[in-house]
Structure formats: C-alpha cells, structure tokens
Design an enzyme around this catalytic site. Structure first.
Site, PDB file in Angstrom:
ATOM      1  N   LYS A  13      31.232   2.697 -13.921  1.00 30.34           N
ATOM      2  CA  LYS A  13      31.079   4.489 -14.137  1.00 30.34           C
ATOM      3  C   LYS A  13      30.054   4.362 -14.354  1.00 30.34           C
ATOM      4  O   LYS A  13      28.953   5.016 -13.985  1.00 30.34           O
ATOM      5  CB  LYS A  13      32.168   4.790 -15.365  1.00 30.34           C
ATOM      6  CG  LYS A  13      33.100   5.058 -14.584  1.00 30.34           C
ATOM      7  CD  LYS A  13      34.444   4.972 -15.584  1.00 30.34           C
ATOM      8  CE  LYS A  13      34.158   4.559 -17.626  1.00 30.34           C
ATOM      9  NZ  LYS A  13      34.211   3.155 -17.347  1.00 30.34           N
ATOM     10  N   ARG A  88      39.740  10.420 -21.464  1.00 32.93           N
ATOM     11  CA  ARG A  88      40.838   8.850 -21.350  1.00 32.93           C
ATOM     12  C   ARG A  88      42.102   9.423 -21.983  1.00 32.93           C
ATOM     13  O   ARG A  88      42.853   8.431 -21.892  1.00 32.93           O
ATOM     14  CB  ARG A  88      40.020   8.176 -22.814  1.00 32.93           C
ATOM     15  CG  ARG A  88      39.645   7.016 -22.284  1.00 32.93           C
ATOM     16  CD  ARG A  88      38.603   6.307 -23.472  1.00 32.93           C
ATOM     17  NE  ARG A  88      37.993   5.046 -23.294  1.00 32.93           N
ATOM     18  CZ  ARG A  88      36.674   5.239 -22.681  1.00 32.93           C
ATOM     19  NH1 ARG A  88      36.050   5.983 -22.522  1.00 32.93           N
ATOM     20  NH2 ARG A  88      36.260   3.373 -22.872  1.00 32.93           N
ATOM     21  N   ARG A 127      28.009  -8.289 -18.571  1.00 30.66           N
ATOM     22  CA  ARG A 127      26.817  -7.321 -19.165  1.00 30.66           C
ATOM     23  C   ARG A 127      26.024  -7.829 -20.576  1.00 30.66           C
ATOM     24  O   ARG A 127      25.199  -7.783 -20.922  1.00 30.66           O
ATOM     25  CB  ARG A 127      27.271  -5.791 -19.344  1.00 30.66           C
ATOM     26  CG  ARG A 127      27.103  -4.919 -20.297  1.00 30.66           C
ATOM     27  CD  ARG A 127      27.676  -3.442 -19.691  1.00 30.66           C
ATOM     28  NE  ARG A 127      28.850  -3.470 -20.583  1.00 30.66           N
ATOM     29  CZ  ARG A 127      30.627  -2.280 -20.800  1.00 30.66           C
ATOM     30  NH1 ARG A 127      29.770  -1.165 -19.538  1.00 30.66           N
ATOM     31  NH2 ARG A 127      31.228  -2.245 -21.271  1.00 30.66           N
ATOM     32  N   ARG A 135      26.888  -5.805 -26.740  1.00 31.39           N
ATOM     33  CA  ARG A 135      28.160  -4.333 -28.197  1.00 31.39           C
ATOM     34  C   ARG A 135      29.171  -4.780 -28.603  1.00 31.39           C
ATOM     35  O   ARG A 135      29.759  -5.580 -28.497  1.00 31.39           O
ATOM     36  CB  ARG A 135      28.535  -3.285 -27.057  1.00 31.39           C
ATOM     37  CG  ARG A 135      27.688  -2.487 -26.231  1.00 31.39           C
ATOM     38  CD  ARG A 135      28.945  -1.009 -25.310  1.00 31.39           C
ATOM     39  NE  ARG A 135      29.892  -1.304 -25.787  1.00 31.39           N
ATOM     40  CZ  ARG A 135      30.398  -0.561 -24.459  1.00 31.39           C
ATOM     41  NH1 ARG A 135      30.407   0.259 -22.993  1.00 31.39           N
ATOM     42  NH2 ARG A 135      31.975  -0.280 -24.516  1.00 31.39           N
ATOM     43  N   ARG A 146      40.783  -2.740 -25.130  1.00 34.26           N
ATOM     44  CA  ARG A 146      40.642  -2.115 -24.114  1.00 34.26           C
ATOM     45  C   ARG A 146      41.429  -1.447 -23.021  1.00 34.26           C
ATOM     46  O   ARG A 146      41.499  -0.424 -22.342  1.00 34.26           O
ATOM     47  CB  ARG A 146      39.119  -1.455 -24.067  1.00 34.26           C
ATOM     48  CG  ARG A 146      37.995  -1.418 -25.663  1.00 34.26           C
ATOM     49  CD  ARG A 146      37.077  -1.686 -25.298  1.00 34.26           C
ATOM     50  NE  ARG A 146      35.578  -2.291 -24.040  1.00 34.26           N
ATOM     51  CZ  ARG A 146      34.842  -2.831 -24.094  1.00 34.26           C
ATOM     52  NH1 ARG A 146      34.511  -3.862 -24.344  1.00 34.26           N
ATOM     53  NH2 ARG A 146      34.166  -1.873 -22.527  1.00 34.26           N
TER      54      ARG A 146
HETATM   55  P1  ADP Z   1      34.404   0.664 -21.672  1.00 39.89           P
HETATM   56  O1  ADP Z   1      33.559   2.435 -20.026  1.00 39.89           O
HETATM   57  O2  ADP Z   1      33.497  -0.181 -21.588  1.00 39.89           O
HETATM   58  O3  ADP Z   1      35.872   1.220 -21.605  1.00 39.89           O
HETATM   59  P2  ADP Z   1      33.115   3.249 -22.954  1.00 39.89           P
HETATM   60  O4  ADP Z   1      31.463   3.235 -23.772  1.00 39.89           O
HETATM   61  O5  ADP Z   1      33.206   4.182 -22.186  1.00 39.89           O
HETATM   62  O6  ADP Z   1      34.012   2.274 -23.161  1.00 39.89           O
HETATM   63  O7  ADP Z   1      33.797   3.088 -24.611  1.00 39.89           O
HETATM   64  C1  ADP Z   1      33.759   2.446 -25.780  1.00 39.89           C
HETATM   65  C2  ADP Z   1      35.040   3.064 -26.669  1.00 39.89           C
HETATM   66  O8  ADP Z   1      34.007   4.049 -27.601  1.00 39.89           O
HETATM   67  C3  ADP Z   1      36.199   2.626 -26.814  1.00 39.89           C
HETATM   68  O9  ADP Z   1      36.952   1.852 -26.187  1.00 39.89           O
HETATM   69  C4  ADP Z   1      36.600   4.161 -27.962  1.00 39.89           C
HETATM   70  O10 ADP Z   1      37.105   3.358 -28.253  1.00 39.89           O
HETATM   71  C5  ADP Z   1      35.370   5.489 -27.947  1.00 39.89           C
HETATM   72  N1  ADP Z   1      35.619   6.006 -26.842  1.00 39.89           N
HETATM   73  C6  ADP Z   1      35.014   6.717 -25.457  1.00 39.89           C
HETATM   74  N2  ADP Z   1      35.442   7.771 -25.234  1.00 39.89           N
HETATM   75  C7  ADP Z   1      36.498   7.975 -25.942  1.00 39.89           C
HETATM   76  C8  ADP Z   1      37.178   8.706 -25.152  1.00 39.89           C
HETATM   77  N3  ADP Z   1      36.994  10.146 -24.460  1.00 39.89           N
HETATM   78  N4  ADP Z   1      38.419   9.291 -26.596  1.00 39.89           N
HETATM   79  C9  ADP Z   1      38.335   8.701 -27.400  1.00 39.89           C
HETATM   80  N5  ADP Z   1      37.710   7.116 -27.514  1.00 39.89           N
HETATM   81  C10 ADP Z   1      36.151   7.071 -26.842  1.00 39.89           C
END
Ligand code: ADP
Length: 188
Positions: A13, A88, A127, A135, A146
């Site tokens: 993404k 999400r 990554r 991260r 996740r």
């Molecule tokens: P990835 O796409 O690699 O799963 P992100 O960078 O999008 O990771 O998100 C990392 C973390 O940030 C998630 O595991 C969560 O803890 C938090 N997070 C991000 N976006 C949301 C969301 N829309 N709702 C709840 N938690 C979120």
C-alpha cells in the site's frame, strides 16, 4: 479523487501510495506513519499508543477517526487523498462515510491489493533489512499479530465496500510497476 488502498501488512500500500503522490499529486495519508510520528515526537498521544502499536494490536477507532477527520481538511489534500491503513475496522469505515458526507467529500474507489499471505513475512523481513529505522512492530511476533488482526478486524470491510459496489481488486503479487498500471487503469 479520494481513494482507499486496502490490504494486509506488507501488501504494498505504501509503495503504491507514494507512486500516486508523484504521478497524480494526491496526498498519502498513512495512519501508521502519523502514529509513528506521534511516538517519535513523544507527544501524549504517542506515549499512549506506543505499547499497543509495538505489539501489533490496533489503537482505538476514536483516535484514528479524529486524526483523519482533521487531516483531510488540510490544503494538501485538495487534489485528492489516498487512505493507507485507514479504515481498518467496520466502525472506522462507517465513521469515514459519515465524515465525508458531512464535509461534502466523496470516495472515488476502494482498491484492494490481493496478496498471498505466505509472501508477506518475507516482504516485511526484506523491508526491515533495507530500512535504517527498523519498525518496532516489524518482527515475527508482532507481524503474526498484525496479520491476525487484519483477518479478524480489517477483512470485514471488504464485503462492506463490495456491498456499496466500490471495491476493485488488484493483484498485489505482480511487480510494482504492473500493480501501479492496474491502479492507473482503475483511476482512469
Ligand atoms: P502495516 O500496514 O504494515 O500493518 P501501519 O503502518 O499501517 O502498518 O500501522 C501500524 C500500526 O499502527 C498498526 O498495527 C496499529 O497499531 C496502528 N494503526 C494504524 N492505522 C490504524 C487504524 N486505522 N486503526 C487502528 N490502529 C491503527
């Protein structure tokens, strides 16, 4: 146009969002990046969410809904925004619909990057190995969490958007440029 990029962690993404920023002047809004910025700035919000994020769990719907609601009003979103990592959960998707209606904005497309789950761990390990800032949640335990969270809480938004006839599926296992061509076709 305002769009959502949807897919599990490691689906690509962020990569596609960056390409769309360059080619179309749209703005990537990554809730993960926004939350990580709060953590590195040691803001009260950052301090509150750090342990949750590091474990791979989701922060509360309220927090991200408010972040996005404020962010999409800013001037750099006028050419359109790309939601990456939001919504999400189904409640977040419902809240998004309400806030867009209230602000007189619309979603143009919801694009799902369809990927093979077995490939994701390898992508995220890659990554982590290429990045200088690893991260805290790019480790095997948090990643497993996740993926489980994605399947339990995020996947249900796929039928939500299918029901609204907004969902477009793209093969996220193809090469980056092929994926981006497919997205370009959808956006027209
Ligand atoms: P990835 O796409 O690699 O799963 P992100 O960078 O999008 O990771 O998100 C990392 C973390 O940030 C998630 O595991 C969560 O803890 C938090 N997070 C991000 N976006 C949301 C969301 N829309 N709702 C709840 N938690 C979120």
């Amino acid at each position: 146009m305002n769009i959502i990029l949807l897919g599990p962690p490691g689906a690509g993404k962020g990569t596609q969002a960056k390409l769309l920023e360059d080619t179309r002047g749209m703005k990537q809004l990554s809730t993960g990046d926004m939350l990580r910025a709060e953590i590195s700035g040691q803001t009260p919000l950052g301090i509150k969410v750090k342990a949750i994020m590091d474990s791979g769990a989701l922060v509360s719907d309220e927090i991200v809904i408010e972040m996005i609601s404020n962010r999409i009003e800013q001037a750099d979103c006028a050419q359109g925004f790309i939601l990456d990592g939001f919504p999400r959960t189904v409640p977040q998707a419902e809240a998004l619909d309400k806030m867009l209606a209230a602000k007189g904005k619309k979603l143009g497309a919801v694009i799902q990057l369809v990927v093979d789950e077995n490939a994701l761990l390898a992508r995220i390990e890659k990554r982590a190995s290429e990045s200088t800032t690893v991260r805290a949640d790019d480790n095997a335990d948090a990643l497993r969490k996740r993926l489980a969270v994605y399947n339990e809480q995020t996947a249900p938004i796929i039928p939500y958007y299918e029901g609204k006839k907004m969902l477009k599926k793209v093969d996220g296992m193809a090469a980056v440029n092929i994926v981006s061509e497919q997205i370009d076709k959808i956006l027209g």
